[in-house]
Design a protein around this motif. Structure first.
Motif, PDB file in Angstrom:
ATOM      1  N   GLY A 162      10.845  41.499   4.770  1.00 19.55           N
ATOM      2  CA  GLY A 162      11.799  41.681   3.687  1.00 19.55           C
ATOM      3  C   GLY A 162      11.055  42.070   2.433  1.00 19.55           C
ATOM      4  O   GLY A 162       9.905  41.655   2.224  1.00 19.55           O
ATOM      5  N   ILE A 163      11.671  42.897   1.604  1.00 18.57           N
ATOM      6  CA  ILE A 163      11.053  43.263   0.328  1.00 18.57           C
ATOM      7  C   ILE A 163      12.095  43.190  -0.776  1.00 18.57           C
ATOM      8  O   ILE A 163      13.230  43.643  -0.617  1.00 18.57           O
ATOM      9  CB  ILE A 163      10.403  44.662   0.371  1.00 18.57           C
ATOM     10  N   VAL A 164      11.702  42.582  -1.888  1.00 18.57           N
ATOM     11  CA  VAL A 164      12.546  42.459  -3.069  1.00 18.57           C
ATOM     12  C   VAL A 164      11.907  43.274  -4.176  1.00 18.57           C
ATOM     13  O   VAL A 164      10.735  43.074  -4.509  1.00 18.57           O
ATOM     14  CB  VAL A 164      12.678  40.985  -3.503  1.00 18.57           C
ATOM     15  N   ILE A 165      12.672  44.201  -4.734  1.00 19.06           N
ATOM     16  CA  ILE A 165      12.160  45.102  -5.771  1.00 19.06           C
ATOM     17  C   ILE A 165      13.012  44.965  -7.026  1.00 19.06           C
ATOM     18  O   ILE A 165      14.242  44.931  -6.953  1.00 19.06           O
ATOM     19  CB  ILE A 165      12.176  46.569  -5.297  1.00 19.06           C
ATOM     20  N   GLU A 166      12.361  44.882  -8.166  1.00 14.64           N
ATOM     21  CA  GLU A 166      13.057  44.825  -9.447  1.00 14.64           C
ATOM     22  C   GLU A 166      12.504  45.903 -10.370  1.00 14.64           C
ATOM     23  O   GLU A 166      11.324  45.886 -10.711  1.00 14.64           O
ATOM     24  CB  GLU A 166      12.892  43.448 -10.095  1.00 14.64           C
ATOM     25  N   GLU A 167      13.373  46.837 -10.746  1.00 11.59           N
ATOM     26  CA  GLU A 167      12.937  47.956 -11.581  1.00 11.59           C
ATOM     27  C   GLU A 167      13.112  47.681 -13.070  1.00 11.59           C
ATOM     28  O   GLU A 167      12.604  48.429 -13.900  1.00 11.59           O
ATOM     29  CB  GLU A 167      13.692  49.224 -11.182  1.00 11.59           C
ATOM     30  N   LYS A 168      13.836  46.615 -13.408  1.00 17.12           N
ATOM     31  CA  LYS A 168      14.025  46.284 -14.821  1.00 17.12           C
ATOM     32  C   LYS A 168      12.706  45.821 -15.445  1.00 17.12           C
ATOM     33  O   LYS A 168      11.826  45.311 -14.761  1.00 17.12           O
ATOM     34  CB  LYS A 168      15.077  45.183 -14.961  1.00 17.12           C
ATOM     35  N   GLU A 169      12.602  45.993 -16.747  1.00 15.00           N
ATOM     36  CA  GLU A 169      11.359  45.648 -17.438  1.00 15.00           C
ATOM     37  C   GLU A 169      11.072  44.153 -17.373  1.00 15.00           C
ATOM     38  O   GLU A 169       9.951  43.724 -17.146  1.00 15.00           O
ATOM     39  CB  GLU A 169      11.428  46.106 -18.897  1.00 15.00           C
ATOM     40  N   ILE A 184       9.574  26.436  -1.022  1.00 15.95           N
ATOM     41  CA  ILE A 184      10.446  25.987   0.064  1.00 15.95           C
ATOM     42  C   ILE A 184       9.794  26.174   1.428  1.00 15.95           C
ATOM     43  O   ILE A 184       9.814  25.285   2.277  1.00 15.95           O
ATOM     44  CB  ILE A 184      11.799  26.731   0.007  1.00 15.95           C
ATOM     45  N   PHE A 185       9.213  27.343   1.637  1.00 14.48           N
ATOM     46  CA  PHE A 185       8.706  27.687   2.968  1.00 14.48           C
ATOM     47  C   PHE A 185       7.227  27.372   3.155  1.00 14.48           C
ATOM     48  O   PHE A 185       6.764  27.230   4.291  1.00 14.48           O
ATOM     49  CB  PHE A 185       8.948  29.172   3.258  1.00 14.48           C
ATOM     50  N   GLY A 186       6.452  27.297   2.075  1.00 12.98           N
ATOM     51  CA  GLY A 186       5.020  27.051   2.215  1.00 12.98           C
ATOM     52  C   GLY A 186       4.361  28.116   3.074  1.00 12.98           C
ATOM     53  O   GLY A 186       4.644  29.315   2.939  1.00 12.98           O
ATOM     54  N   ASP A 187       3.493  27.692   3.999  1.00 16.79           N
ATOM     55  CA  ASP A 187       2.786  28.661   4.835  1.00 16.79           C
ATOM     56  C   ASP A 187       3.614  29.151   6.024  1.00 16.79           C
ATOM     57  O   ASP A 187       3.109  29.884   6.867  1.00 16.79           O
ATOM     58  CB  ASP A 187       1.449  28.087   5.310  1.00 16.79           C
ATOM     59  N   LYS A 188       4.881  28.758   6.087  1.00 18.61           N
ATOM     60  CA  LYS A 188       5.758  29.297   7.130  1.00 18.61           C
ATOM     61  C   LYS A 188       6.093  30.771   6.870  1.00 18.61           C
ATOM     62  O   LYS A 188       6.486  31.492   7.778  1.00 18.61           O
ATOM     63  CB  LYS A 188       7.052  28.488   7.221  1.00 18.61           C
ATOM     64  N   LEU A 189       5.951  31.166   5.596  1.00 11.66           N
ATOM     65  CA  LEU A 189       6.115  32.569   5.230  1.00 11.66           C
ATOM     66  C   LEU A 189       4.850  33.068   4.555  1.00 11.66           C
ATOM     67  O   LEU A 189       4.138  32.313   3.900  1.00 11.66           O
ATOM     68  CB  LEU A 189       7.300  32.759   4.270  1.00 11.66           C
ATOM     69  N   HIS A 190       4.585  34.365   4.719  1.00 11.68           N
ATOM     70  CA  HIS A 190       3.505  35.028   4.000  1.00 11.68           C
ATOM     71  C   HIS A 190       4.176  35.888   2.940  1.00 11.68           C
ATOM     72  O   HIS A 190       4.885  36.845   3.258  1.00 11.68           O
ATOM     73  CB  HIS A 190       2.680  35.891   4.954  1.00 11.68           C
ATOM     74  N   ILE A 191       3.994  35.527   1.664  1.00  8.12           N
ATOM     75  CA  ILE A 191       4.690  36.182   0.557  1.00  8.12           C
ATOM     76  C   ILE A 191       3.659  36.790  -0.387  1.00  8.12           C
ATOM     77  O   ILE A 191       2.858  36.064  -0.991  1.00  8.12           O
ATOM     78  CB  ILE A 191       5.586  35.186  -0.205  1.00  8.12           C
ATOM     79  N   VAL A 192       3.675  38.100  -0.506  1.00  3.94           N
ATOM     80  CA  VAL A 192       2.697  38.807  -1.338  1.00  3.94           C
ATOM     81  C   VAL A 192       3.381  39.970  -2.046  1.00  3.94           C
ATOM     82  O   VAL A 192       4.477  40.396  -1.660  1.00  3.94           O
ATOM     83  CB  VAL A 192       1.516  39.349  -0.504  1.00  3.94           C
ATOM     84  N   SER A 193       2.723  40.495  -3.056  1.00  6.79           N
ATOM     85  CA  SER A 193       3.221  41.676  -3.768  1.00  6.79           C
ATOM     86  C   SER A 193       2.338  42.871  -3.458  1.00  6.79           C
ATOM     87  O   SER A 193       1.123  42.738  -3.315  1.00  6.79           O
ATOM     88  CB  SER A 193       3.242  41.429  -5.277  1.00  6.79           C
ATOM     89  N   SER A 194       2.965  44.036  -3.367  1.00 12.71           N
ATOM     90  CA  SER A 194       2.216  45.276  -3.186  1.00 12.71           C
ATOM     91  C   SER A 194       2.273  46.135  -4.447  1.00 12.71           C
ATOM     92  O   SER A 194       1.846  47.282  -4.449  1.00 12.71           O
ATOM     93  CB  SER A 194       2.770  46.067  -1.997  1.00 12.71           C
ATOM     94  N   GLY A 195       2.830  45.573  -5.505  1.00  6.82           N
ATOM     95  CA  GLY A 195       2.925  46.245  -6.791  1.00  6.82           C
ATOM     96  C   GLY A 195       3.437  45.256  -7.822  1.00  6.82           C
ATOM     97  O   GLY A 195       3.745  44.105  -7.498  1.00  6.82           O
ATOM     98  N   ASN A 196       3.559  45.690  -9.070  1.00  6.15           N
ATOM     99  CA  ASN A 196       3.985  44.772 -10.125  1.00  6.15           C
ATOM    100  C   ASN A 196       5.494  44.704 -10.273  1.00  6.15           C
ATOM    101  O   ASN A 196       6.011  44.155 -11.244  1.00  6.15           O
ATOM    102  CB  ASN A 196       3.341  45.150 -11.465  1.00  6.15           C
ATOM    103  N   ASP A 197       6.219  45.270  -9.288  1.00  2.56           N
ATOM    104  CA  ASP A 197       7.680  45.257  -9.352  1.00  2.56           C
ATOM    105  C   ASP A 197       8.323  44.685  -8.091  1.00  2.56           C
ATOM    106  O   ASP A 197       9.514  44.863  -7.853  1.00  2.56           O
ATOM    107  CB  ASP A 197       8.216  46.674  -9.589  1.00  2.56           C
ATOM    108  N   ASN A 198       7.522  43.997  -7.231  1.00  2.00           N
ATOM    109  CA  ASN A 198       8.083  43.559  -5.958  1.00  2.00           C
ATOM    110  C   ASN A 198       7.353  42.351  -5.392  1.00  2.00           C
ATOM    111  O   ASN A 198       6.263  41.998  -5.835  1.00  2.00           O
ATOM    112  CB  ASN A 198       8.027  44.704  -4.944  1.00  2.00           C
ATOM    113  N   PHE A 199       7.984  41.747  -4.396  1.00  9.96           N
ATOM    114  CA  PHE A 199       7.263  40.884  -3.474  1.00  9.96           C
ATOM    115  C   PHE A 199       7.818  41.106  -2.078  1.00  9.96           C
ATOM    116  O   PHE A 199       8.961  41.518  -1.907  1.00  9.96           O
ATOM    117  CB  PHE A 199       7.305  39.402  -3.884  1.00  9.96           C
TER     118      PHE A 199
END
Length: 282
Positions: A162-169, A184-199
């Motif tokens: 899944g990817i969440v993107i926010e284009e607002k400033e 909530i999920f801890g290490d059950k999920l791997h959550i990282v960003s590939s840019g400064n507008d998403n995770f």
């Protein structure tokens, strides 16, 4: 300083691709020369497989594709996946509900399909790419704004990321949603960003680093024979795994601090310069 490198894994956006989303001729040439020396090449990206495979074809070098931040590995469209690590539908639904609290939307994907609540804008990279691809290689879209949960339930066993993107400033709510998911999920999920507008969100065992390790093992290679090149947070795991971890000149400080070597930027043939330094020269 030439190393005994047998596998090179390269991030795409901000790394192999320049700011115009092109692969430079110098990068292509370096990859071809490395391949001629018997070095295995892999693209490692957050993008879904179809998109990454398109750029692999452009390079003109046979590559493996590590897609969806390590949740999926495949070579060609017809081949069987070397690795597929989907998230359960109940996890995807919970991610969706948490993200919605913050006024955000989340896109989920399989290896060839993007699942969204809202229509795909014509400027979206996958939409643009589809215009030049034959139908069997295009990214498919599932749009369901009426009952997104039903769409996720129907895709059970195929949701890779899944990817969440926010284009607002103002992105405070984006980082708040990321923080809550981690708590909530801890290490059950791997959550990282590939840019400064998403995770981006994958099942906990999915990461570029784990995928590179899986690919290296399948090739009977040790970490010391692997070089990884990247620029963002989602590249950190593979930089840490590799015997030679390379950060792009345009990369984040956290990656540069972990890397063995800092190359030039993605707009100045940083990938080629790293390959020339460790594989082709000396």
């Amino acid at each position: 300083m030439k190393k005994n490198i047998k596998l090179i894994c390269i991030d795409m956006d901000g790394t192999l691709l320049n700011s115009k989303h092109e692969v430079s001729e110098r990068n292509k040439e370096a990859l071809k020369k490395a391949k001629e020396l018997g070095v295995n090449i892999a693209i490692a990206t957050g993008r879904l497989f179809c998109s990454a495979r398109y750029y692999s074809d452009i390079i003109g070098v046979d590559t493996a594709v590590i897609a969806s931040n390590g949740a999926y590995i495949k070579t060609n469209y017809e081949d069987k996946a070397l690795l597929e690590n989907p998230m359960p539908k109940d996890v995807a639904i919970k991610i969706y509900n948490i993200v919605k609290k913050y006024g955000l939307s989340v896109n989920f994907n399989s290896w060839d399909t993007l699942i969204r609540e809202y229509p795909v804008p014509e400027t979206h990279a996958y939409y643009v790419m589809n215009k030049v691809l034959p139908e069997e290689k295009q990214v498919k879209f599932i749009i369901n704004s009426d009952n997104f949960v039903n769409a996720l339930e129907a895709f059970e066993g195929n949701i890779l990321k899944g990817i969440v993107i926010e284009e607002k400033e103002n992105k405070d709510h984006l980082w708040a949603a990321k923080k809550e998911l981690k708590s909530i999920f801890g290490d059950k999920l791997h959550i990282v960003s590939s840019g400064n507008d998403n995770f981006e969100v994958m099942i906990g065992s999915s990461s570029k680093g784990n995928a590179v390790a899986h690919l290296a093992k399948s090739l009977n290679l040790s970490p010391e024979e692997v070089m990884c090149i990247g620029d963002s947070e989602n590249d950190l795991s593979m930089i840490n795994f590799a015997g030679v971890g390379v950060a792009m000149g345009n990369g984040l400080d956290l990656l540069k601090n972990a890397a063995d070597y800092i190359t030039d930027t993605n707009n100045n043939d940083g990938v080629a310069r790293a390959i020339e330094h460790f594989v082709l020269n000396g």
